[in-house]
Write a protein that holds these residues in place. Structure first.
Motif, mmCIF file in Angstrom:
data_model
loop_
_atom_site.group_PDB
_atom_site.id
_atom_site.type_symbol
_atom_site.label_atom_id
_atom_site.label_comp_id
_atom_site.label_asym_id
_atom_site.label_seq_id
_atom_site.Cartn_x
_atom_site.Cartn_y
_atom_site.Cartn_z
ATOM 1 N N GLY A 177 0.786 -1.221 0.000
ATOM 2 C CA GLY A 177 0.000 0.000 0.000
ATOM 3 C C GLY A 177 0.825 1.281 0.000
ATOM 4 N N VAL A 178 2.040 1.221 -0.521
ATOM 5 C CA VAL A 178 2.911 2.396 -0.571
ATOM 6 C C VAL A 178 2.827 3.007 -1.969
ATOM 7 C CG1 VAL A 178 5.301 3.198 -0.372
ATOM 8 C CG2 VAL A 178 4.462 1.400 1.161
ATOM 9 N N SER A 179 2.557 4.294 -2.040
ATOM 10 C CA SER A 179 2.499 4.962 -3.341
ATOM 11 C C SER A 179 3.919 5.151 -3.884
ATOM 12 C CB SER A 179 1.814 6.322 -3.219
ATOM 13 O OG SER A 179 2.670 7.223 -2.518
ATOM 14 N N TRP A 180 3.994 5.359 -5.195
ATOM 15 C CA TRP A 180 5.296 5.591 -5.844
ATOM 16 C C TRP A 180 5.959 6.834 -5.238
ATOM 17 C CZ3 TRP A 180 8.843 3.264 -8.537
ATOM 18 C CH2 TRP A 180 9.789 4.012 -9.241
ATOM 19 N N PHE B 251 7.323 6.000 -1.841
ATOM 20 C CA PHE B 251 8.525 5.189 -2.010
ATOM 21 C C PHE B 251 9.728 6.080 -2.315
ATOM 22 C CE2 PHE B 251 11.384 3.344 -5.251
ATOM 23 C CZ PHE B 251 12.090 2.481 -4.420
ATOM 24 N N GLN B 252 9.563 7.036 -3.234
ATOM 25 C CA GLN B 252 10.670 7.915 -3.595
ATOM 26 C C GLN B 252 11.133 8.742 -2.400
ATOM 27 O OE1 GLN B 252 8.827 9.722 -7.120
ATOM 28 N NE2 GLN B 252 10.484 8.780 -8.307
ATOM 29 N N ALA B 253 10.202 9.178 -1.552
ATOM 30 C CA ALA B 253 10.560 9.940 -0.351
ATOM 31 C C ALA B 253 11.325 9.059 0.641
ATOM 32 C CB ALA B 253 9.309 10.513 0.314
ATOM 33 N N ILE B 254 10.856 7.829 0.824
ATOM 34 C CA ILE B 254 11.537 6.891 1.731
ATOM 35 C C ILE B 254 12.928 6.565 1.179
ATOM 36 C CG2 ILE B 254 11.496 4.544 2.668
ATOM 37 C CD1 ILE B 254 8.371 4.829 2.655
ATOM 38 N N CYS C 34 7.650 -2.674 -5.913
ATOM 39 C CA CYS C 34 6.959 -3.328 -7.017
ATOM 40 C C CYS C 34 5.455 -3.243 -6.785
ATOM 41 C CB CYS C 34 7.391 -4.779 -7.161
ATOM 42 S SG CYS C 34 6.690 -5.593 -8.609
ATOM 43 N N GLU C 35 4.789 -2.506 -7.662
ATOM 44 C CA GLU C 35 3.330 -2.404 -7.667
ATOM 45 C C GLU C 35 2.740 -2.157 -6.275
ATOM 46 O OE1 GLU C 35 2.199 -6.004 -9.726
ATOM 47 O OE2 GLU C 35 2.475 -5.019 -11.666
ATOM 48 N N GLY D 86 6.399 4.504 -11.120
ATOM 49 C CA GLY D 86 5.067 4.229 -10.606
ATOM 50 C C GLY D 86 4.743 2.757 -10.468
ATOM 51 N N ILE D 87 5.605 1.885 -11.032
ATOM 52 C CA ILE D 87 5.306 0.451 -10.997
ATOM 53 C C ILE D 87 6.379 -0.340 -10.271
ATOM 54 C CG2 ILE D 87 4.899 -1.623 -12.390
ATOM 55 C CD1 ILE D 87 3.783 0.267 -14.564
ATOM 56 N N VAL D 88 7.644 -0.177 -10.681
ATOM 57 C CA VAL D 88 8.688 -1.031 -10.131
ATOM 58 C C VAL D 88 10.042 -0.330 -10.112
ATOM 59 C CG1 VAL D 88 9.292 -2.130 -12.321
ATOM 60 C CG2 VAL D 88 9.661 -3.383 -10.203
ATOM 61 N N GLU D 89 10.818 -0.607 -9.073
ATOM 62 C CA GLU D 89 12.228 -0.244 -9.038
ATOM 63 C C GLU D 89 12.961 -1.374 -8.335
ATOM 64 O OE1 GLU D 89 15.389 3.071 -7.460
ATOM 65 O OE2 GLU D 89 13.449 3.732 -8.188
#
Length: 105
Positions: free
Chosen positions: A22-25, A28-31, A46-47, A93-96
Motif C-alpha cells: 500500500g505504498v504509493s510511488w 517510495f521515492q521519499a523513503i 513493485c506495484e 510508478g510500478i517497479v524499481e
C-alpha cells in the motif's frame, strides 16, 4: 581503536526483510531519499509493495565468491563477458529493482 571498512558498513550477521504493502510511488521515492546515505540497506518497490532489505556479511561474501568463480569459469571457457555490477531497473510508478548481473557478450 581501528575501524575497519566492514565495521563502517554496519553489515548485519543475518539478512532481514521488511515488506510494506500500500505504498504509493511518491512515498517510495521519499523513503528512498531518506535512505540514500544508509549503508547496508537496499530498497525495492513493485506495484505498491515496498521491501527494505538489510545486506548481511554472508550475502556480501557469497556475492564476491560467486563473481570470482564465474569470472574464472568464463576465462577458462574463453567466454567473452563484462562484469556489470548492479543497476536499477525502473518503471516509474510500478517497479524499481536492483539487478545484479554478469552479462555475456
Amino acid at each position: 581503536m581501528t575501524q575497519t571498512l566492514e565495521n563502517s558498513l554496519n553489515l548485519v550477521e543475518e539478512e532481514q526483510h521488511f515488506y510494506r504493502p500500500g505504498v504509493s510511488w511518491e512515498k517510495f521515492q521519499a523513503i528512498q531519499k531518506a535512505f540514500e546515505n544508509v549503508p547496508g540497506v537496499r530498497l525495492f518497490y513493485c506495484e505498491g509493495v515496498l521491501e527494505i532489505v538489510t545486506i548481511s556479511k554472508p550475502h556480501e561474501a557469497i556475492s564476491s565468491l560467486m563473481a570470482a568463480l564465474l569470472t574464472k569459469h568464463f576465462e577458462i571457457e574463453e567466454i567473452e563477458f563484462f562484469p556489470s555490477g548492479s543497476y536499477s531497473q525502473i518503471v516509474p510508478g510500478i517497479v524499481e529493482l536492483i539487478i545484479v548481473n554478469c552479462c555475456q557478450n
